[in-house]
Every structure is written in C-alpha cells, then in structure tokens.
Motif scaffolding. Structure first.
Motif, short mmCIF file in Angstrom:
data_model
loop_
_atom_site.label_atom_id
_atom_site.label_comp_id
_atom_site.label_asym_id
_atom_site.label_seq_id
_atom_site.Cartn_x
_atom_site.Cartn_y
_atom_site.Cartn_z
N ASP A 304 11.37 -13.07 -30.11
CA ASP A 304 10.59 -15.12 -30.12
C ASP A 304 9.61 -14.53 -30.60
O ASP A 304 8.83 -14.51 -29.27
CB ASP A 304 11.61 -15.84 -28.91
CG ASP A 304 10.76 -16.71 -28.94
OD1 ASP A 304 9.73 -17.32 -29.97
OD2 ASP A 304 11.18 -17.90 -28.56
N LEU A 305 8.69 -14.34 -31.52
CA LEU A 305 7.04 -14.66 -32.01
C LEU A 305 7.30 -15.17 -32.01
O LEU A 305 5.80 -16.00 -31.76
CB LEU A 305 7.56 -14.22 -33.48
CG LEU A 305 7.01 -12.87 -34.49
CD1 LEU A 305 6.68 -12.80 -35.32
CD2 LEU A 305 5.95 -11.53 -33.15
N LYS A 306 7.58 -16.57 -32.40
CA LYS A 306 7.08 -18.50 -32.03
C LYS A 306 6.52 -18.14 -30.23
O LYS A 306 5.61 -19.04 -30.84
CB LYS A 306 8.17 -19.51 -32.79
CG LYS A 306 7.44 -20.62 -32.35
CD LYS A 306 8.51 -21.85 -33.09
CE LYS A 306 9.64 -21.95 -31.88
NZ LYS A 306 11.03 -22.35 -32.30
N TRP A 307 7.26 -18.11 -29.72
CA TRP A 307 6.64 -18.46 -28.48
C TRP A 307 4.84 -17.56 -28.78
O TRP A 307 4.05 -18.70 -27.68
CB TRP A 307 8.04 -16.98 -27.44
CG TRP A 307 7.30 -17.65 -25.89
CD1 TRP A 307 8.04 -17.91 -25.33
CD2 TRP A 307 6.51 -16.92 -25.14
NE1 TRP A 307 7.17 -18.38 -24.19
CE2 TRP A 307 5.97 -17.53 -24.15
CE3 TRP A 307 5.46 -15.16 -25.35
CZ2 TRP A 307 5.43 -16.44 -22.56
CZ3 TRP A 307 4.72 -15.11 -24.73
CH2 TRP A 307 4.59 -15.54 -23.37
N TRP A 308 4.48 -16.62 -28.97
CA TRP A 308 3.72 -16.24 -28.83
C TRP A 308 2.78 -16.66 -29.56
O TRP A 308 1.24 -17.27 -29.41
CB TRP A 308 3.47 -14.49 -29.84
CG TRP A 308 4.15 -13.53 -28.38
CD1 TRP A 308 5.36 -13.02 -28.31
CD2 TRP A 308 3.72 -12.84 -27.42
NE1 TRP A 308 5.05 -12.08 -27.98
CE2 TRP A 308 4.58 -12.35 -26.77
CE3 TRP A 308 1.84 -12.89 -26.85
CZ2 TRP A 308 3.70 -11.30 -25.25
CZ3 TRP A 308 1.09 -12.29 -26.06
CH2 TRP A 308 2.64 -11.44 -25.04
N LEU A 309 3.32 -17.24 -31.00
CA LEU A 309 2.48 -18.06 -32.38
C LEU A 309 2.23 -19.75 -31.26
O LEU A 309 1.05 -19.75 -31.67
CB LEU A 309 2.87 -18.69 -33.34
CG LEU A 309 3.13 -17.50 -34.63
CD1 LEU A 309 3.82 -17.79 -35.53
CD2 LEU A 309 2.12 -17.54 -35.05
N ARG A 310 2.72 -19.71 -30.22
CA ARG A 310 1.95 -21.70 -29.80
C ARG A 310 1.76 -21.22 -28.58
O ARG A 310 1.29 -22.16 -28.52
CB ARG A 310 3.80 -22.04 -30.01
CG ARG A 310 4.11 -22.93 -31.43
CD ARG A 310 5.27 -23.48 -32.25
NE ARG A 310 5.11 -23.34 -32.91
CZ ARG A 310 5.87 -24.30 -34.06
NH1 ARG A 310 7.32 -25.10 -33.38
NH2 ARG A 310 6.50 -24.48 -34.91
N ARG A 311 1.45 -20.36 -27.62
CA ARG A 311 0.90 -20.07 -27.05
C ARG A 311 -0.58 -19.48 -27.26
O ARG A 311 -0.91 -18.86 -26.78
CB ARG A 311 1.35 -19.02 -26.28
CG ARG A 311 2.31 -20.15 -25.07
CD ARG A 311 3.22 -18.98 -24.39
NE ARG A 311 4.46 -20.29 -23.88
CZ ARG A 311 4.75 -20.80 -24.96
NH1 ARG A 311 5.95 -20.79 -25.98
NH2 ARG A 311 6.10 -21.71 -24.26
N GLY A 312 -1.53 -19.22 -28.89
CA GLY A 312 -2.69 -18.76 -29.03
C GLY A 312 -2.84 -18.26 -29.26
O GLY A 312 -3.80 -17.17 -28.65
#
Ligand code: SAM
Length: 354
Positions: A304-312
């Motif tokens: 899950d890359l989005k987890w990183w993206l959306r946590r700045g």
C-alpha cells in the motif's frame, strides 16, 4: 472482491535507494516498466476478464476517494522514473472511462525521457485520440479480439461493434500515434478461428497485431489450459499462409516475440506468457488505481503506497519503500504455474491492468 493489500509500514533502515547500484530484485532483474491502472471500471464485460456474473450491479468497485488523484500518480511517476523506470503504460479497467485522462497524460509527458503509452479497448478512442496525442501520448495499444461482429460482441458482452474500435484505431493513427499495436487474446473455441483474418486485415497497414495467450489471471474466468492456443501454433498457422521470419527484440525484456512477413508486409507479435514464460526478464511493476504496488500480474497481494502518500511522506521515504519492495521481489509465477496455482485467489486483470 477481498484483496489483500499490506501497508508497507516497516521499521527497517532506509533501503539504500540512492547508492550507485542499479535497483535489482532477488533474481537480479532490473526495474524498467511501470503499468499504472487509473480505474478498476470498464464499459466492456469481456467474458475472460470481467464476466458479468461476477462484475454485475452488486460488484463493489473502488470508491472514488480511494482512487489516486492525477497529482498523486504524477508524483509517484517522477519517483519511479528516478528509480530507473523508462516506460509507463496507462491501463485499467478501461483507462478512457476515467474523466479527463488527457490531464494525467500531460502531467506524465513532462517527465523527461519517458516512453508513455496506453492500453485501451478502443471504444472511446475516436473521441479522445486527438486530445490524448496533443497532451503528449506517444503510442497506444488497442485490444480487439475479433473482426467478426457477432464474435466480438459475444466476447465483450456489452454490445460494442467492431466498427467502433476500428474508428478508434484510425483516429489514433490520424492523431500521429501510428503504428498502433492491436492486441488479440486468443481463446480456443471462442476466437481462434479468426486469427488469420486478423493478421490479413492489418498486413501492410503499418500497424502491428499481437496475439496473446489466454492467461489464468484473477480467479473469475474459469481458466483451463485446454483453452490456451500456444503462440507457436499461431505463428505456424499464419506462417503457412504468409511466410514469417523472426525479428530481434527491440530491447531486453520485451514481452512480445516479433515476427515479420518475408514479403515485407510488416510484422506481428506473439505474447506467450503461458507456454514460454518470460519471468526471467520481467522488469515490470504495477500500480493499482488505489495506489497499491504489485510485483507480478499473478500476485495475491500488494503493497500500500497510498498509505504513505496520504500521510505526507517525503519523496525520499517513498523512494525507499518502492526500492525495498523491488529488492524483495522473487515472483516467477508463470515459470511455476500448475493447475493448482491457477486456482489461487489472484488479483483480477481489470483491477491491476494489462
Ligand atoms: N481496458 C483496456 C483494454 O481492453 O485493453 C486495458 C485493460 S485490459 C485488462 C488489458 C488487456 O488484458 C486487454 O488486451 C485484455 O484483452 C487482456 N486480458 C484480460 N484478461 C486476459 C486474460 N485472461 N488473458 C490474456 N489477456 C487478458
């Protein structure tokens, strides 16, 4: 569909993504190609990909807010390019059902040195080809499984005629994206008797037909080995009528095996992921519409890359996470495929893209 997607929230030391070593996985394979799925939706219901019995009104497609925004995809694309990706293919689902896709194309086209292409079922291409080309799309691959209208409609199961797709191919060529690659998935008993007609239709046109072996992607299409028409049989059938000779790959790791007509009328390709697995040279990574990374078309879970993206997360953190995923990669599904592995609960092709 219950997909297992694991966030990659590891406490490991940052992978040395900036060292001088090119990124390599556990089998020594480099990273070159990225496929980006921009939607899990499609306006076709191809019987071998999104069978209507499963992908019906009750099917839970990804909610809008879970899908990566164009800005998020473009940011990741730059990071991937920094990690060695040379080619990005936009896919889906059907990528042209994603609103204003040309805006994403324009963002990706700004990344220097990137080969940018798109795979589509062609049904919406006539309307969008000029805008996509203007935005910087260089090439397009159009899927077309038969020239016979009844057969094509039976396969797409959404009543789209062949003529719509041909208009799309012509519009793409007129917009400057020729030669067009035309992909035909060959399934025994469904469309294999149309192989020669497909080759004949595009011989001498400058466009390139590629015949794809029917694969056991996902778990909804009831795949059986008996339905696969080996590429060797396709090359033999076409070659008996129009003699063929092999052509060297354009680059290491090219998926299609190239053949040209001896009389100079162009070339065809075959993609033999079942009968001649090409895992040993597989340099592809896949990003799902909801921002999960998959290291194989036949994977059962993603990262899950989005987890990183959306946590700045900072770019460097993303670089390290992606590099760690690639370095840990050991997939070689097509080399170890058996009737048993074919039954595993793999991701659907409509979710991850072709
Ligand atoms: N909607 C776009 C299209 O039709 O090209 C892009 C996504 S589609 C999943 C990408 C490609 O995967 C298409 O050429 C499709 O025919 C192919 N495909 C889907 N299921 C397949 C299967 N089981 N075996 C081989 N190819 C498959």
């Amino acid at each position: 569909m219950a997909l297992k997607v694991f966030p990659i929230r590891s406490a490991r030391a940052p992978a040395a993504a900036h060292d001088d070593q090119p990124l390599a996985d556990t089998l020594g394979r480099g990273l070159r190609d990225l496929r980006v799925s921009v939607t899990d939706r499609c306006n076709f219901r191809c019987v071998y990909c999104m069978p209507r019995e499963t992908f019906d009104h009750d099917f839970k497609f990804l909610p809008h807010e879970e899908i990566l925004r164009f800005e998020e995809i473009a940011r990741l694309a730059r990071i991937f390019a920094g990690l060695g990706v040379k080619k990005i293919r936009i896919t889906g689902g059907e990528p042209l059902v994603r609103r204003e896709l040309h805006r994403l194309v324009a963002m990706l086209a700004e990344i220097p040195g990137l080969d940018l292409t798109l795979t589509t079922n062609g049904s919406l291409l006539a309307k969008q080809a000029a805008a996509l080309a203007r935005a910087g799309l260089q090439r397009v691959t159009v899927s077309l499984d038969s020239l016979d209208d009844a057969t094509f409609r039976a396969i797409n199961d959404a009543d789209y005629p062949v003529s719509r797709v041909i208009e799309g191919i012509e519009a793409a060529a007129a917009a400057g994206m020729a030669p067009i690659k035309i992909n035909m998935v060959v399934k025994r008993g469904a469309n294999d008797s149309h192989v020669l007609a497909m080759a004949e239709r595009w011989r001498g046109s400058g466009h390139i037909v590629r015949f794809i072996e029917y694969m056991d992607v996902g778990s909804t299409n009831g795949w059986r080995m008996d339905d696969v028409v080996p590429s060797a049989e396709i090359v033999r059938r076409i070659g008996e009528r129009y003699p063929l000779e092999p052509v060297d790959p354009s680059y290491a790791g090219e998926v299609a095996e190239r053949w040209r007509y001896r009389d100079g009328a162009g070339e065809i390709g075959v993609i033999s992921s079942v009968t001649q697995a090409f895992c040993a040279s597989c340099n592809r990574l896949r990003l799902s519409a909801e921002g999960s990374l998959y290291t194989c078309l036949f994977a059962e879970h993603g990262h899950d890359l989005k987890w990183w993206l959306r946590r700045g997360a900072a770019d460097e953190e993303l670089v390290n996470e992606i590099a760690a995923v690639w370095r840990a990669r050991a997939d070689r599904y097509s080399e170890i495929r058996t009737a048993e592995t074919a039954k595993a609960r793999k991701i659907e092709m409509s979710y991850i893209g072709g």
